[in-house]
Enzyme design. Structure first.
Site, mmCIF file in Angstrom:
data_model
loop_
_atom_site.group_PDB
_atom_site.id
_atom_site.type_symbol
_atom_site.label_atom_id
_atom_site.label_comp_id
_atom_site.label_asym_id
_atom_site.label_seq_id
_atom_site.Cartn_x
_atom_site.Cartn_y
_atom_site.Cartn_z
ATOM 1 N N ASP A 8 90.119 42.978 -113.754
ATOM 2 C CA ASP A 8 90.186 41.557 -113.277
ATOM 3 C C ASP A 8 90.577 41.106 -114.565
ATOM 4 O OD1 ASP A 8 88.936 39.301 -111.645
ATOM 5 O OD2 ASP A 8 87.290 39.157 -113.293
ATOM 6 N N ASP A 10 89.526 36.702 -115.029
ATOM 7 C CA ASP A 10 89.096 35.896 -115.618
ATOM 8 C C ASP A 10 87.183 36.095 -116.073
ATOM 9 O OD1 ASP A 10 90.660 33.958 -115.001
ATOM 10 O OD2 ASP A 10 90.393 33.295 -113.510
#
Length: 186
Positions: A8, A10
């Site tokens: 991922d 952020d």
């Protein structure tokens, strides 16, 4: 053993904000994350990014701004001697009924197709339950980091049975590259 690691963005690689990362200047790497990606890459791992970016659908930033953020990330990783092999993002909002928005597995399917590698048994590293669910739907191993929304995710206590927890991406990288040296209790 798969040599694919899907991250991922952020909260795992860069600082997150409940108000969205809207500019290149707001895209600030978390301590040790860029070096961690480079270490994995230099060790022979294929690195992919799967990131929900509903800020595009919400009008907070453009796809050109997102591309500039990603170029900054790519350049920083290259400067550390590594590389990111694939970046997939979902530009849709939560009500758009797309197949790519996590927790659905569409971005991981796109990564498989782009890289011509199976995702089953790859690692997916995220800071939220939806990151983990997208990986689990594709038969991936999943890991949670405490950075970003990770602590919030832990405090909710849902869906984390048998999921290893790491302080950050650097600690996950240590686990992958030097498993006997790492405590996976987070």
């Amino acid at each position: 053993m798969s040599k694919l690691i899907i991250l991922d963005r952020d909260g795992v690689i860069n600082k997150d904000s409940d108000h969205y990362i809207r500019t290149v200047d707001e895209w600030i790497p978390l301590p040790g994350s860029i070096e961690a990606i480079a270490r994995l890459s230099r060790a022979g791992y294929t690195i992919a990014i799967a990131t929900n970016q509903s800020g595009i659908a919400r009008g907070y930033f453009s796809e050109a701004t997102l591309a500039a953020m990603h170029q900054k990330m790519l350049d920083l990783v290259v400067a550390e001697g590594g590389r990111i092999d694939c970046i997939q993002y979902c530009p849709h909002g939560p009500d758009d009924q797309c197949r790519c928005r996590k927790p659905l597995p569409g971005m991981i399917e796109q990564i498989e197709e782009t890289l011509n590698m199976p995702a089953a048994s790859a690692w997916v590293v995220g800071d939220s339950l939806r990151d983990l669910q997208s990986g689990q739907a594709m038969g991936c191993k999943v890991a949670l980091v405490k950075t970003g929304k990770g602590i919030r995710t832990i405090n909710k206590g849902e869906g984390l049975d048998n999921v290893p927890v790491f302080a950050n991406l650097a600690a996950f990288t240590d686990f992958i590259l030097e498993p006997s040296q790492v405590d996976i209790s987070g």
